[in-house]
Design a protein around this motif. Structure first.
Motif, PDB file in Angstrom:
ATOM      1  N   GLU A  56       0.727  -1.176  -0.021  1.00 39.06           N
ATOM      2  CA  GLU A  56      -0.040  -0.073  -0.015  1.00 39.06           C
ATOM      3  C   GLU A  56       0.905   1.381   0.068  1.00 39.06           C
ATOM      4  N   ILE A  57       2.311   1.081   0.350  1.00 41.05           N
ATOM      5  CA  ILE A  57       3.071   2.347   0.375  1.00 41.05           C
ATOM      6  C   ILE A  57       3.933   2.381  -0.448  1.00 41.05           C
ATOM      7  N   ARG A  58       4.875   1.415  -0.600  1.00 37.88           N
ATOM      8  CA  ARG A  58       6.164   1.381  -1.316  1.00 37.88           C
ATOM      9  C   ARG A  58       5.732   0.974  -2.723  1.00 37.88           C
ATOM     10  N   LEU A  59       5.191  -0.043  -2.877  1.00 40.76           N
ATOM     11  CA  LEU A  59       5.065  -0.609  -4.350  1.00 40.76           C
ATOM     12  C   LEU A  59       4.168   0.363  -5.497  1.00 40.76           C
ATOM     13  N   PRO A  60       3.243   1.072  -4.908  1.00 40.18           N
ATOM     14  CA  PRO A  60       2.622   1.904  -5.849  1.00 40.18           C
ATOM     15  C   PRO A  60       3.605   3.102  -6.188  1.00 40.18           C
ATOM     16  N   ARG A  61       4.357   3.563  -5.091  1.00 39.43           N
ATOM     17  CA  ARG A  61       5.585   4.822  -5.197  1.00 39.43           C
ATOM     18  C   ARG A  61       6.250   4.426  -6.279  1.00 39.43           C
ATOM     19  N   LEU A  62       6.896   3.153  -6.177  1.00 38.08           N
ATOM     20  CA  LEU A  62       7.782   2.641  -7.149  1.00 38.08           C
ATOM     21  C   LEU A  62       7.503   2.380  -8.209  1.00 38.08           C
ATOM     22  N   LEU A  63       6.200   2.083  -8.525  1.00 41.07           N
ATOM     23  CA  LEU A  63       5.648   2.000  -9.750  1.00 41.07           C
ATOM     24  C   LEU A  63       5.473   3.196 -10.561  1.00 41.07           C
ATOM     25  N   VAL A  64       5.174   4.029  -9.791  1.00 49.34           N
ATOM     26  CA  VAL A  64       5.071   5.540 -10.411  1.00 49.34           C
ATOM     27  C   VAL A  64       6.587   5.919 -10.676  1.00 49.34           C
ATOM     28  N   CYS A  65       7.621   5.686  -9.887  1.00 51.02           N
ATOM     29  CA  CYS A  65       8.861   6.009 -10.419  1.00 51.02           C
ATOM     30  C   CYS A  65       9.139   5.380 -11.763  1.00 51.02           C
ATOM     31  N   LEU A  66       8.670   4.062 -11.878  1.00 48.21           N
ATOM     32  CA  LEU A  66       9.187   3.505 -12.923  1.00 48.21           C
ATOM     33  C   LEU A  66       8.507   3.897 -14.355  1.00 48.21           C
ATOM     34  N   LEU A  67       7.396   4.235 -13.944  1.00 49.18           N
ATOM     35  CA  LEU A  67       6.193   4.444 -15.367  1.00 49.18           C
ATOM     36  C   LEU A  67       6.718   6.034 -15.608  1.00 49.18           C
ATOM     37  N   ALA A  68       6.662   6.949 -14.609  1.00 49.70           N
ATOM     38  CA  ALA A  68       6.992   8.331 -15.212  1.00 49.70           C
ATOM     39  C   ALA A  68       8.404   8.301 -15.563  1.00 49.70           C
ATOM     40  N   GLY A  69       9.271   7.684 -15.051  1.00 49.53           N
ATOM     41  CA  GLY A  69      10.700   7.793 -15.266  1.00 49.53           C
ATOM     42  C   GLY A  69      10.877   7.404 -16.904  1.00 49.53           C
ATOM     43  N   ALA A  70      10.295   6.128 -17.136  1.00 49.88           N
ATOM     44  CA  ALA A  70      10.363   5.705 -18.466  1.00 49.88           C
ATOM     45  C   ALA A  70       9.741   6.368 -19.471  1.00 49.88           C
ATOM     46  N   SER A  71       8.621   7.142 -19.166  1.00 52.55           N
ATOM     47  CA  SER A  71       7.893   7.990 -19.961  1.00 52.55           C
ATOM     48  C   SER A  71       8.600   9.415 -20.286  1.00 52.55           C
ATOM     49  N   LEU A  72       9.210   9.807 -19.245  1.00 51.56           N
ATOM     50  CA  LEU A  72       9.987  10.938 -19.432  1.00 51.56           C
ATOM     51  C   LEU A  72      11.308  10.633 -20.316  1.00 51.56           C
ATOM     52  N   GLY A  73      12.007   9.423 -20.038  1.00 52.94           N
ATOM     53  CA  GLY A  73      12.990   9.239 -21.134  1.00 52.94           C
ATOM     54  C   GLY A  73      12.558   9.254 -22.367  1.00 52.94           C
ATOM     55  N   MET A  74      11.603   8.593 -22.568  1.00 55.21           N
ATOM     56  CA  MET A  74      10.959   8.304 -24.061  1.00 55.21           C
ATOM     57  C   MET A  74      10.704   9.749 -24.718  1.00 55.21           C
ATOM     58  N   SER A  75      10.198  10.483 -23.723  1.00 58.86           N
ATOM     59  CA  SER A  75       9.782  12.062 -24.114  1.00 58.86           C
ATOM     60  C   SER A  75      10.976  12.596 -24.648  1.00 58.86           C
ATOM     61  N   GLY A  76      12.317  12.456 -23.601  1.00 61.29           N
ATOM     62  CA  GLY A  76      13.250  12.877 -24.106  1.00 61.29           C
ATOM     63  C   GLY A  76      13.832  12.895 -25.373  1.00 61.29           C
ATOM     64  N   VAL A  77      13.770  11.489 -25.887  1.00 60.61           N
ATOM     65  CA  VAL A  77      14.292  11.049 -27.249  1.00 60.61           C
ATOM     66  C   VAL A  77      13.467  11.978 -28.176  1.00 60.61           C
ATOM     67  N   LEU A  78      11.984  11.778 -27.853  1.00 62.35           N
ATOM     68  CA  LEU A  78      11.126  12.595 -28.838  1.00 62.35           C
ATOM     69  C   LEU A  78      11.623  13.757 -29.235  1.00 62.35           C
ATOM     70  N   LEU A  79      11.828  14.412 -28.095  1.00 59.12           N
ATOM     71  CA  LEU A  79      12.180  16.032 -28.050  1.00 59.12           C
ATOM     72  C   LEU A  79      13.432  16.443 -28.468  1.00 59.12           C
ATOM     73  N   GLN A  80      14.415  15.569 -28.436  1.00 63.69           N
ATOM     74  CA  GLN A  80      15.635  15.706 -28.983  1.00 63.69           C
ATOM     75  C   GLN A  80      15.767  15.610 -30.463  1.00 63.69           C
ATOM     76  N   THR A  81      14.909  14.588 -30.941  1.00 60.94           N
ATOM     77  CA  THR A  81      14.747  14.077 -32.365  1.00 60.94           C
ATOM     78  C   THR A  81      13.999  15.503 -32.891  1.00 60.94           C
ATOM     79  N   PHE A  82      13.117  15.994 -32.211  1.00 59.65           N
ATOM     80  CA  PHE A  82      12.349  17.264 -32.718  1.00 59.65           C
ATOM     81  C   PHE A  82      13.145  18.330 -32.979  1.00 59.65           C
ATOM     82  N   SER A  83      14.078  18.650 -31.767  1.00 62.26           N
ATOM     83  CA  SER A  83      14.611  19.792 -32.022  1.00 62.26           C
ATOM     84  C   SER A  83      16.077  19.663 -32.527  1.00 62.26           C
TER      85      SER A  83
END
Length: 334
Positions: A56-83
């Protein structure tokens, strides 16, 4: 580093390292557990106390880290390709600020505890981020001329500063309870660390990952100069619009879970390109793993070693990312 075995070694090592950090992070916190306790929980056993803290405390938070971190990493590739600029990131192009203004306005007008509001906030934030990066592109781009990366970064940082200032004006009219929520979000505090938020944003992010990866071939062509891309039959305006839409959606849904996080996209994308060829089929998974890894490590530091300081995860990432950004800026000018 271009042969198949070396590429597999890089991706395999990143995957293994991310898994090990995830298990270690699950063990650390206010109440520390042995690695054997963590493995036992993951296998479905353990006492009620262990089950509650982990589930109830740690696993949801860590899943947020994994999902958000991975998504931001992917968006970084997109934005660097764009610019076509290694300095590009959701923060430097104004997406964070655009989404932040919209989120601040929404919080000031709506009830934070309203489930309907929580459900649709990421979509509204996506619109704000997409509009901001579109304005940045229009300001910096001149018709008939190639994209000037430095001009895009300058436009994005300037627009981000203007929007950030407007957020201060908006928060002056917000009551204390809502102000605390806004300030926490702006500082990069993880706000979506519960199963309800994950149930809303998680499936959308997984769908965005799939749709983005499907554009890998087109993005490889877009990485070339405009004349070559047109000669190969790529519809530049449509591809750039799709790229902006996907990048803004990835960032907005990540920010709705993890707060105002910057620099992860830049770090993950740039480091990936140092070890892998410029092929988006490889860059995407590498940047996603690196983003998840950086986010998880930063969050673990705040939970396990900075207990009681109230320092949010976003501050730790900024401490890591800002010097790296200055280093890249110096290298670009050089």
């Amino acid at each position: 580093m271009r042969n198949k075995n070396s590429l597999l070694l890089v991706l395999g090592s990143l995957s293994l390292l991310t898994l090990l950090v995830f298990i270690l992070s699950l063990s650390l916190g206010d109440q520390q557990f042995n690695l054997s306790d963590t493995v036992r929980y993951l296998l479905g056993s353990g006492d009620s106390s262990l089950q509650f803290i982990m589930g109830e405390i740690r696993l949801p938070r860590l899943l947020v880290c994994l999902l958000a971190g991975a998504s931001l990493g992917m968006s970084g590739v997109l934005l660097q390709t764009f610019s076509r600029n290694p300095l590009a990131d959701s923060g430097t192009l104004g997406i964070n600020a655009g989404a932040g203004v919209v989120i601040t306005l929404a919080i000031s007008q709506l009830e934070v505890t309203d489930p309907l509001y929580i459900r649709y906030l990421p979509f509204v934030a996506m619109l704000g981020g997409m509009l901001t990066v579109a304005v940045t592109y229009l300001i910096s781009h001149q018709k008939g001329q190639a994209i000037r990366p430095v001009k895009i970064i300058i436009s994005g940082v300037t627009l981000s500063a203007i929007l950030s200032s407007s957020m201060i004006a908006i928060t002056g009219r917000v009551n204390q309870n809502k102000l605390t929520y806004v300030v926490s979000w702006l500082a990069g505090k993880i706000t979506g660390n519960n199963w309800e938020s994950l149930a809303i944003a998680g499936p959308v992010l997984l769908l965005l990952w799939f749709l983005t990866y499907q554009r890998a071939y087109q993005l490889n062509i877009l990485s070339l100069n405009d004349e070559t891309a047109l000669g190969l039959g790529l519809h530049l305006k449509r591809e750039r619009l799709l790229l902006l839409l996907l990048a803004s959606a990835l960032v907005a849904f990540s920010l709705s879970l993890a707060g105002n996080i910057a620099f992860i996209g830049m770090l993950a994308s740039h480091i990936s390109k140092r070890f892998l060829p410029n092929d988006h089929r490889l860059l995407f998974p590498a940047a996603m793993l690196l983003g998840a890894l950086i986010m998880t490590i930063a969050d673990t530091i705040t939970r396990a070693f900075l207990i009681g300081t109230a320092i949010p995860t976003g501050i730790i990432i900024s401490i890591i990312g800002a010097p790296y950004f200055l280093y890249l800026l110096w290298q670009t000018q050089k």
